[in-house]
Structure formats: C-alpha cells, structure tokens
Write an enzyme that holds these catalytic residues in place. Structure first.
Site, PDB file in Angstrom:
ATOM      1  N   GLU A 193       0.827  -1.211   0.000  1.00 24.25           N
ATOM      2  CA  GLU A 193       0.000   0.000   0.000  1.00 24.25           C
ATOM      3  C   GLU A 193       0.862   1.262   0.000  1.00 24.25           C
ATOM      4  O   GLU A 193       2.002   1.247   0.460  1.00 24.25           O
ATOM      5  CB  GLU A 193      -0.957  -0.003   1.198  1.00 24.25           C
ATOM      6  CG  GLU A 193      -0.282   0.245   2.527  1.00 24.25           C
ATOM      7  CD  GLU A 193      -0.897   1.452   3.257  1.00 24.25           C
ATOM      8  OE1 GLU A 193      -1.278   2.437   2.584  1.00 24.25           O
ATOM      9  OE2 GLU A 193      -0.978   1.401   4.495  1.00 24.25           O
ATOM     10  N   HIS A 368      -1.524   4.510   8.264  1.00 19.09           N
ATOM     11  CA  HIS A 368      -0.780   4.095   7.067  1.00 19.09           C
ATOM     12  C   HIS A 368       0.690   4.485   7.221  1.00 19.09           C
ATOM     13  O   HIS A 368       0.997   5.621   7.590  1.00 19.09           O
ATOM     14  CB  HIS A 368      -1.355   4.771   5.822  1.00 19.09           C
ATOM     15  CG  HIS A 368      -2.777   4.407   5.557  1.00 19.09           C
ATOM     16  ND1 HIS A 368      -3.137   3.255   4.909  1.00 19.09           N
ATOM     17  CD2 HIS A 368      -3.940   5.032   5.863  1.00 19.09           C
ATOM     18  CE1 HIS A 368      -4.455   3.181   4.821  1.00 19.09           C
ATOM     19  NE2 HIS A 368      -4.967   4.256   5.397  1.00 19.09           N
TER      20      HIS A 368
END
EC number: 3.1.-.-
Lengths: 555, 555
Positions: A193, A368
């Site tokens: 990601e 993240h």
C-alpha cells in the site's frame, strides 16, 4: 500441461484512494483480495457509492475460489454485499473483520446465503494452484492481515494496509519476525500500500494519541465529547481508559459507533469496565464532569452525531459552554470544509474545541505507514518486483522511488491502472494486457444503471435548470392547436422574468410557423430547431444554458 | 445638533473568507471599505459568484461618500463593478490597486462613468463627519493600505489584510513607525483581519520563497514551469530574478497572469530585464534549460493554464519528462483535490513536481499575519475595542483570545455577523441592532435573481433528475384524450427501465381516472395527486426522488 501463468491485477485501488480490490490469478484459480467502496466526489451528482466493476470475475466465475479480506475498513469491505449478490464465493477474514462484514450482510439480507470462514494469522488455505498464509500487520482497526500467496511461479505478498508501530495501543503488534522469515530468501513480488508514500519519516505511534486524550480528559471541567472513526478500536480503548482514569461514564452516539463498539466488545477486542457505558438518556442526569461522549461525525458528515450536536439538533443531548470537544481523527482530503464549519459551530456554543489538520493537535495519527515504514516492509520482504497499490498516482510514484532507494531494481516496479495486468512467466514479469474495468455507481436501489449520460444530464440540470415546452399540434391541419405551454425549473425565477417568457413564447410560435411554411413538419426536426433557437436566445439574454425539452403532442 | 453616533458594520467578511465589505457611518457620512466577491461552494449549484447585498447602502444613498479599497485581491475588489452599477460613488485606492480595478471596470464597460481617485499612504481625505488617512501594510500584493478614520467620537483603524515582514521582497515594508505614532495615545476601535488567528508564531518572510525558487531554478535541467497567484508581484519579481540569475527567458501563460503583470510593469511595481519576456510561441524554439514559464492555475482551476498543461491540452506548449513544475502557492481550503489531481497528471508526464500544503515545500508563505503578527498590531494600536473581521467564526474567536492576551479588556471584543452593528456613543460601544444583509448570487447575466427556490430546484434536479408527464385533457368530456406522455432526464436510463415506464404510465392513467370518477377535476388537485402517487411509486422502486412535473393541456 501448458506453462503456468501467474497474473496480478486491480479492479480498484489504483490511482485512487478507495474501492480496493485486487486479484491473483494462477492457472485455474482466481483469489480476490478485498472489495471496497469509495465515496463519490461532488461531480458525481446524486451518486451514493462507487464500487468496483467485477465483470471480469463474472466472466471467469468458475475460477474465483475465494474473497480474502485483509481488514474491515469501508474501502476494503464496502463493496462486498454488491459483489456477493453477483458471485457467491466463500469469504475469508479474521474474527473482527467478519463481525463488520456480518453487519453489512445483515443489512443486505445476505447473511444466511454466504459462507464466511474465520481465519487468523496462523491459517493456511490451500486452493488448487494458489496457497495462502498470513501475517499480522498493525493498522488503525483491529485484526489486520497481510497475505502470502505461494504459487508454482513463486511467492507473492500483499501487505494489506499497514504501519509499523512498536508501541501500539491494545497490543496490535505486527508479526515482524514472521515477516522477516517470509522474506528471508526474497520474494517474487510485493504488492504494498502507498497511502503515505509522500510523507517523510516514520508514522507516529497510536500511544501518542492516548497521552493527549488522557491530558484533555484530565483538564476538562465539564463534559468531554470525542469523535473518531468507530472502527479505530485502539483509539476507542484509549478513550475508555481515559474515562476510567477520570471517573467518567461513557455514552455512545451514532449508529456506527454503537454497532462497531458492540462487535468489538462481544468479540473481545475492547475492554470496557462494567457499568461504564450509559444510555444517552442518562447524560443529563449526571454531573457534567462525570460524563464523556464518544460519537461519530469526525469527518463532518452532515447527518452524523457530531454535526447534529454542533447545531443543537441532537435530541436530548446539548453541547454547553465549557464542554470540551475533541476531533480525534484528521479530516480526509475533501472533508476539510465540512469539518471546519462544525468547529465554528462548536466554538459558537462556547465549547473548547481541540482540532487540527493531520496530527497537529496530537489527537490523531495515521494508520498508514510513512516512507520509513514502506522502506522497512520492502527491506523485510526483499521482492524482485513491486506493485505499489492503494494510492493516487503521485503516491505510487513516490513508492517506486522509495523501493529503488532500498534496492528494488529500476524497471521492476509496475505503476498500473485498474485493469492493467502483470503476467509472470518463468519468473519474469510483464505488463502488457488489460482486462475491462470501470466504476459501478450505486444510486438508491440502482447498481450500475446510472452512467455518463444520466450524469451529464444531471450536471446540466444542476447548473442552469431546464425549460419544458409543450406544443399541441394538429398534424392534419399542420398547425399549433394549443400552447406553447412553457415551464421552467432551476432556470429563472418565473415572477421576475415575464418579459423573457413572453419573448420565448413568441419565438417558439414563430419557429413552428416558419417550419410549417417550409413544409418541415417532421417532429424531430421541429424539436431540434426549437432546442437550438430557444437555447441561443436564452443564452444571449441570460448567459445560462438550461436543458431544453420540447414535447410535441399530436392530436 | 443631536448627539453624534458612530456605527460600524460589515456587509461581508464576517464568519466567512471572502466578499469583504465594511462600513463606517458617522452622522451624515458612510464610508465603505472594500467590496469583494466570494466563490461559491459546491452546494450553490450553477452560481458563478457571490457578492455582498448592498441594499442598506442603496437605502442610504445620499450618505455614501466613498468606497476606499485597501488592496487589489478579488475578495476585496471583485464586487466593485456590481456595486458601482447600483451606486456610483468615487473610488479611492492606490496606484496598483486602481490598475486592477480598472481592468474590472473595463470588462464591465464602466470605466468612463466612475471617478477613480489615486491615493497613497500620505493622502488625507476629509469627508464631512469622517476624516481618513492611511498607512502602508505588507501583504501578498503590492501597495496595500491600512486606514485611520478620525471622527468626533474617536479614532478607528482598519488594518486591511496584513502581515509583518521585516525582510519583504520588493521593498514592500509596513509603516511600523507610523503605526506606532497612530496608536501612541491608544485608539477607540481596531478593525483587524483574522485569517491566520489560529496559527501560532509569526508569518515567515516572503524572501524565504525567493531562496527556494532560486535553488529550484538552479537545479532544474530542463524547462521550469511555476504557478502562483498573478497578483503576488513580489513573488513574480523573485521568479523574474531567478530566471535572470539562471539565464532563462520567461513566458507568461494565462490571461490574468498576462494582464496583471502588464499592470505591474506599466506602473513600476515589477522590474523585468529588457527582452526577458518571450511569447509562448517562442518556447519551443529555445533550449529547454533556457526557458521558464510563469502561469496561472495554482489552485487547480480546471480551465487555467496549469491544468491544461497537465493534461496536454495547452496548444503549442508541452510538459516533458525532466521538466520542473513548481506550485508556488498553497491550496486554498476546498481546492486540495483539484490541485492534487493536477500534481498526479504532472508526475505521470514525467515532470519533477514541487508541491505541498501550506509552506511545507518552501514555495509559499502566507500574506496574512499569524498570531504574533496580530498581537503586534493590537499592541501598536492599543485599541479600547476590537472588531475582528475577515475570518470564519473560529478565527474571530481566536483573535479575541489573542487580543485579551495583550491587554484588550474582556467584553470589549465584538464577534459579529454580517449586518450586526456596533454603535459608539460617548465613547461606549454597544452591539444591539442589525441592518438587512445577505448574499447576492451572480449567475450568468443575472445578479440577485437566483434565490433559494431556484437553488432548491437545482439541487433536486442534480440528485435525481426529473420526470415530466403531459396529459392532454378534454375538460368538456372529462377525460384524457392523449397521453400520458412521460419523459425523464437524469433519473433512470430509459432503455433499461421499460417496465418502470409502463407501470408509471398505468399509474398515471389510473390516478386520473379515479379522480375523474370522484368528480375531482380541478387541474391543481390532479397535479398534486399525480406528484404524490407517482413520487411515492418511484421512490419505493428506485429510492430516488426525481422532480415530478405534471403538465395538463386542456383542449
């Protein structure tokens, strides 16, 4: 048997944040990873949701063996009910993730029809041509997985969404040792990601938020209202802990907060002291310094609890001068203005508001990984190839640069669009073909029925409204027997534009008469001519372009 | 003569960023300060501009002596042509500001009708009951003024937009000594801008941007494309200087860049070496390392030069791999997504893109004072009362706290809405009355004709489209003689919904027949019943609520 072929592609998540859906295809197996949704921007008028176009999977039904879900965020599970209605495959996910998926399936009345398989990081799944195993990753929701796919061509790792957090709240550690083991000999391909690939450094720890929440709870002299993502159970746990330390009861406002906290408590992901949770009706019975409220709406959603509290429209609960309101979530890009307008309303009610973009208030950290986290993942996995996913172009681009800085060979990172396919044969990856993909729009009960044509009409209607003209024509006599009847909406205020209306009526009659005299009495020609002449007239006099709808009634 | 009364109010700029317009009224004088516009958010469908509602000024025409303009930004001058069309008063502004106002008046064909009076910081204006004098402030456009109003009640200072910058580019210094002199004995009231009241510390200097621009120009191996606000002439000067130092020619792209740079050069605010400016046609004739481009579009405006360059739609100029693109302006809240989508396109073309929120890239600093700047202004002026202006509620609120921290008495700061009036009598200020104000929407050629009704219709049309049904009725025979003819737009795709259409037709016929049988043949009742029954049917089957327009043709 012919040569094995391994293919990787995305049905969503490339060059966008949202509707993540990836697939690994090897000979007769397709394994699907995640099925998210995405919220439309304001250009998609009237659209409720965007979900992936799964037509490739429907065309290859018999190959699709499983949907494996990495974690329970909307951009990874929000499309699941729509997908399963078209293709009933077993769903594999962890205990908490399954809890959230079940909520969705219940809403769509699908729960009894679907095979849900609970897995954990020790599970091993053997499909025919693909084997899957797992490792724990830390993110901003419990029970997240990365996936290892073993195939005859080699090993592929999909990271899921992740950060590294050496001091996570709620013991949500990453399996760093297992990840090191997985990557020890190097892997063929890493699918990783990219959300924070632009951000330098390492992601701050979730515990930082806990310290700030504690401090705010201690300082607060009256009610504390804290809003965060319901699914961020680590953060909810830290709020519960702060309430405990300061002797406050906790009320939950907002449907998703109530539902998700219930799932987390039932499944053992959240520890709440007996008797701490109170009903919203009890808030006013208690001394304000003994109450905290955990609510939805941190993104400024107009119908959520916090927005209604900020405007005094939440029945039975009021924000009063001296209350403390905490935004424990940064605004997602695009939501800034909705959030600040709520902040304004809260200040106007006399509340002490703790807010700020990103982590500037100390009340939010990202789930993240920043650049150092992404580099650590690549270093652990030692991939030959990288496919950066889950990001807009500039994020994928920066992720490539990061990969090259830690040793991935230039040219071995594939920056792809949804639908682009990377094929791996004899250990060599090529990006050459494409499968059909697109956005499927959900609007009310319609799934995929609203397309560009309807959206174009809505856009024109939204900007300048419309004008309908009804002409009742006698074809035999070739003349207008009634009308024109002209009605407009969203164009000009009728009472202020009588002169314009008279002129339009005159112009319509003249246009019709002229056409009749020229023997042009095909209705289509007449409609087209009317659209053009009336449109030009209106634009010249108003600089607006309403949709013009001539309707001819033939009697 | 009766007791003097001094009043202060805003027609725009309170609880909003945009359409600044303030007024000082003393006995028979009203002096208006600025007349800006504001860009609509996406909820104001089809609206081009928002300008202040000036009805109070029109009702008190004879009192309005002047419009004084502090500086030339759109949110301070964008409403001027619309205002002057209704009320022709002399306009006072500095040389550069007048240059920009003249561009607007020319566009509106008003230039010959308006008295434009050039002032500078030494000017003194004597109206009957109000005297005005000025001081220089630093901002992000040349030639900015603060205004001192002397009245029988005392002295009022309006800061204009300002920051303190001890090392400004282009010698745009503030008159700090004059400001100290003005405030030496304390003033009655300070009207001060609040844009950055939430930001801690002092605003960075404009020269910081110059250093970063120089560095980027030196590193760039091919073309440099830099986008900034055309009116930020200090920044444009620094770009010109960087081009000179690196031996580059400079092309200007975008209408407002060309126009504003021309005004600045003609009026002596920008020094450009002879022969440096080239035409856009010459760009491709030169070596890429010898060219720089200065263009509009730093906010992601879809029709501006940068957006068109990013998608390859700027005729004759192309962004190529290795070019450097610099965003030398932070995104204004609400523009983030448009900007990042351009960044994505630029990276996809292989450009090296320098961008970032706020001043994180070093390529932008704000023109609005941070907290320390605001405190310095208050300290210099020593006001008894403060009216924070030019900001959303939380900014005004923080400005009040800052004022109290440097000695303004609690209760002496007025947080007002547009239209709220502060009256000062015998040295005491009260906020009690209101004058009528609102937003005036500009849509095409219409000014103020689009109101809530039209916007509500546009909203419904934008979300679910519309459905028109034409019924041709014979009143004498009390029956439907033709139709129903049903047409929809923006609702459902007609070819996919034949079943729905048949059902709607059947329902309309049944509804009409039922009403006829009950002898309810007033057309209004029929229309209302049709709207309701068809609306309910469509919502039940689609969860959409199109606008339903029954049209009855009586023959």
């Amino acid at each position: 048997m012919s040569q094995d072929r391994l293919s990787i592609f995305a049905l969503g998540g490339m060059n966008e944040i949202g509707k993540n859906m990836y697939a690994i295809e090897c000979n007769n197996d397709i394994i699907v990873i995640d099925c998210g949704n995405k919220f439309p921007d304001e250009s998609l008028l009237g659209i409720d949701l965007i979900i992936p176009d799964v037509s490739y999977l429907l065309d290859n039904k018999e190959k699709v063996k499983a949907l494996i879900v990495t974690h329970g965020h909307e951009d990874h599970i929000g499309g699941i009910p729509f997908f399963l209605k078209k293709l009933n495959v077993p769903v594999y996910a962890t205990r908490f993730t399954l809890g959230l998926i079940e909520l969705k399936l219940k809403e769509h009345k699908l729960l009894d029809e679907i095979e849900l398989v609970e897995i954990n990081s020790d599970s091993k799944l053997d499909f025919n041509d693909i084997q899957a195993s797992f490792f724990k990753v830390t993110h901003s929701i419990p029970d997240c997985l990365g996936i290892v796919f073993d195939t005859s061509e080699g090993r592929i790792v999909h990271t899921g969404d992740f950060k590294f957090d050496l001091t996570p709240a709620n013991n949500e550690h990453s399996d760093i040792h297992k990840m090191a083991e997985i990557g020890k000999e190097g892997i063929l391909l890493l699918i990783s990601e990219s959300t924070n690939a632009e951000r330098k450094g390492a992601t701050p720890s979730e515990q930082m938020v806990g310290a700030h929440v504690d401090e705010a709870f201690m300082k607060a002299e009256r009610k504390v209202i804290l809003s965060t993502f319901a699914s961020n159970i680590s953060r909810v746990q830290q709020v519960v802990d702060a309430a405990r330390k300061t002797g406050r009861k906790l009320a939950l406002l907002g449907r998703s907060m109530v539902n998700v906290v219930e799932v987390a408590m039932q499944r053992g992901y959240l520890q709440v002291p007996e008797g701490m949770i109170i009903d919203q009706n009890q808030i006013n019975e208690m001394a304000p310094e003994k109450v905290a409220i955990l609510c939805t709406g941190s993104q400024g959603e107009p119908m959520a609890a916090l927005a209604r509290l900020s405007t005094g429209n939440f029945r039975g609960v009021e924000i009063l001068p001296g209350d403390t309101v905490i935004f424990a979530a940064g605004p997602i890009p695009g939501n800034e203005r909705s959030v600040t307008s709520i902040v304004d309303n809260l200040f106007a009610r006399g509340a002490n508001v703790i807010y700020g973009s990103g982590s500037s208030s100390g009340m939010h950290v990202s789930g993240h990984g920043y650049q150092e986290d992404l580099k650590l993942m690549i270093t652990l996995m030692k991939p030959k190839y990288l496919i950066p996913v889950h990001g807009e172009f500039r994020m994928l681009h920066h992720h490539r640069l990061l990969a090259e800085s830690v040793g991935v060979t230039e040219g071995n990172t594939f920056i792809m669009n949804n639908g682009d396919v990377v094929d791996i044969e004899k250990g060599i990856a090529h990006q050459t073909r494409k499968i059909p993909v697109g956005n499927t729009y959900v609007d009310g009960l319609g799934v995929g029925d609203v397309g560009d044509l309807i959206l174009r009409d809505r856009k024109q209607l939204s900007e300048d409204g419309m004008l309908v003209m009804v002409l009742t024509m006698s074809k035999s006599e070739r003349k207008l027997v009634s009308g024109p009847d002209v009605i407009s909406r969203g164009f000009v205020y009728t009472k202020d534009s009588e002169e314009l209306q008279r002129e339009v009526n005159r112009l319509i009659k003249k246009t019709v008469n002229d056409l009749m005299e020229e023997n042009k009495y095909q209705w289509n020609v007449m409609k087209q001519t009317l659209r053009k002449t009336v449109g030009q007239y209106l634009f010249a006099h108003t600089k607006r372009k309403p949709m013009i709808l001539p309707i001819i009634i033939e009697i």
